[in-house]
Scaffold this active site. Structure first.
Site, PDB file in Angstrom:
ATOM      1  N   PRO A   1      53.877  21.943  70.853  1.00  0.00           N
ATOM      2  CG  PRO A   1      55.646  20.850  71.866  1.00  0.00           C
ATOM      3  CD  PRO A   1      54.114  21.372  72.352  1.00  0.00           C
ATOM      4  CE  LYS A   2      53.493  20.905  62.279  1.00  0.00           C
ATOM      5  NZ  LYS A   2      54.325  19.639  61.448  1.00  0.00           N
ATOM      6  CD1 TRP A   3      54.685  17.236  68.349  1.00  0.00           C
ATOM      7  CD2 TRP A   3      56.979  16.945  68.668  1.00  0.00           C
ATOM      8  NE1 TRP A   3      55.398  17.274  69.728  1.00  0.00           N
ATOM      9  CE2 TRP A   3      55.790  17.488  69.815  1.00  0.00           C
ATOM     10  CE3 TRP A   3      58.585  17.649  68.975  1.00  0.00           C
ATOM     11  CZ2 TRP A   3      57.533  17.582  71.316  1.00  0.00           C
ATOM     12  CZ3 TRP A   3      59.467  17.270  69.842  1.00  0.00           C
ATOM     13  CH2 TRP A   3      58.037  18.096  70.960  1.00  0.00           C
TER      14      TRP A   3
ATOM     15  CD  GLU B   1      58.115  21.056  60.772  1.00  0.00           C
ATOM     16  OE1 GLU B   1      58.417  20.351  59.466  1.00  0.00           O
ATOM     17  OE2 GLU B   1      56.700  20.937  60.927  1.00  0.00           O
ATOM     18  N   GLY B   2      58.313  23.994  65.583  1.00  0.00           N
ATOM     19  CA  GLY B   2      58.096  25.856  66.291  1.00  0.00           C
ATOM     20  C   GLY B   2      57.070  25.873  67.021  1.00  0.00           C
TER      21      GLY B   2
END
Length: 325
Positions: free
Chosen positions: A27-29, A177-178
């Protein structure tokens, strides 16, 4: 000090959310990229992607490093602050403002931070950057399990299962975020943009309240939405418009006459710049469809550049979602 943190490995945007073969997804935090070093002599450094020393701004991370990390160990991760059921990027910004002394300690109590760790670069004197991702990941998981590392350290999830990665994309309301894609066989390459990053983007509507450049040939659009009190709130600005978009908008934008909801207001260029824009107010009637990501600032505005998708002259302003939705 016998070793130094390497420059951070970076990401390059990718258009496809599907997990590539031979890669892991993480996960992109919505936080601050941060590297943490704890030397055997007791020194600790927490630094940003640009190399800014953030150690005094996050005393809880420093204390946890001294208490939990083995000597001569370096980690890579993302600083985040939880508020309610979401990640609050604006609290991180406020933490950096109140970065020293009593202000830093008070901010740490009010908005405690976590370091979501996704890589281990150095462990008890051994340089791990030449190891492939899959070996570093196994070592990182063992560090969390065997030491063990506890809050404010959090182990970032990682998966090689495409279905799990797709499911993570439903976490955007909490501050995801992605996705980041990392090749299993790849070493840690300082400064190289060889990790992939897919950012979640959605299309939504907003009202054009002002433009840069003349209304007959706008360069960018300044967008707004009405809040529940009927006030038109500024919510973001588009990137530079393509010529085809400029032509399509020219006849639909009318310079404002009389009082405007934004009369007397100034706008900054944003995205890290405080330069004041030369903006022209227009009659707030044109609805446009825009592509945005999920990141917002503390005022509820889109924090990253907005991309025009298409004008929607068929929609009235009342059809636009309310501010902060």
């Amino acid at each position: 000090m016998t070793w130094m943190l390497p420059d951070p490995m970076l990401t390059a945007p990718v258009p496809d959310p599907e997990l590539p073969p031979g890669c892991a997804a993480e996960p992109k935090w919505d936080g601050y990229r941060a590297q943490l070093a704890r030397w055997a002599d007791g020194r600790v450094l927490l630094r940003s992607r640009q190399g800014t020393d953030m150690t005094t701004a996050f005393p809880e991370i420093r204390e946890a490093a001294l208490e939990q990390l083995p000597g001569d160990t370096g980690l890579d991760g993302e600083l985040v602050v939880w508020e309610g059921e979401r990640l609050a990027f604006e609290r991180l910004q406020q933490r950096l403002v109140r970065r020293r002394g009593a202000g830093g300690l008070a901010a740490a109590r009010t908005w405690p931070a976590h370091l979501v760790v996704f890589d281990v670069l150095h462990l008890e004197g051994t340089d791990l950057t030449t190891w492939p991702y899959v070996r570093r990941r196994t070592t990182l998981e063992a560090l969390f399990a065997d030491t063990p590392l506890t809050a404010p350290f959090t182990l970032c999830p990682s998966t090689t299962d495409p279905a799990t990665a797709r499911d993570w994309l439903t976490w955007t309301s909490a501050g995801l975020e992605g996705l980041c894609f990392k090749r299993l066989s790849q070493p840690y390459r300082p400064g190289a943009r060889t990790w992939g990053k897919y950012k979640v983007r959605v299309t939504t509507e907003a009202i054009v309240g002002a433009v840069t450049g003349p209304p007959a040939a706008p360069r960018t659009l300044l967008l707004g939405r009405y809040d529940d009190t009927g006030r038109l709130r500024y919510t973001g600005r588009t990137v530079a418009l393509a010529r085809t978009a400029t032509a399509a908008l020219a006849d639909a934008l009318e310079p404002a006459t009389g009082r405007h909801p934004w009369t007397g207001r100034t706008f900054t260029a944003g995205w890290g710049s405080r330069d004041v824009l030369d903006a022209t107010l227009v009659h707030p009637q044109l609805v446009v469809e825009v592509a945005v990501d999920v990141a917002r600032d503390g005022a509820g505005r889109w924090r990253h550049p907005v991309r025009l998708h298409r004008p929607r002259p068929d929609l009235p302003a009342r059809a636009v979602p309310p501010f902060n939705e």
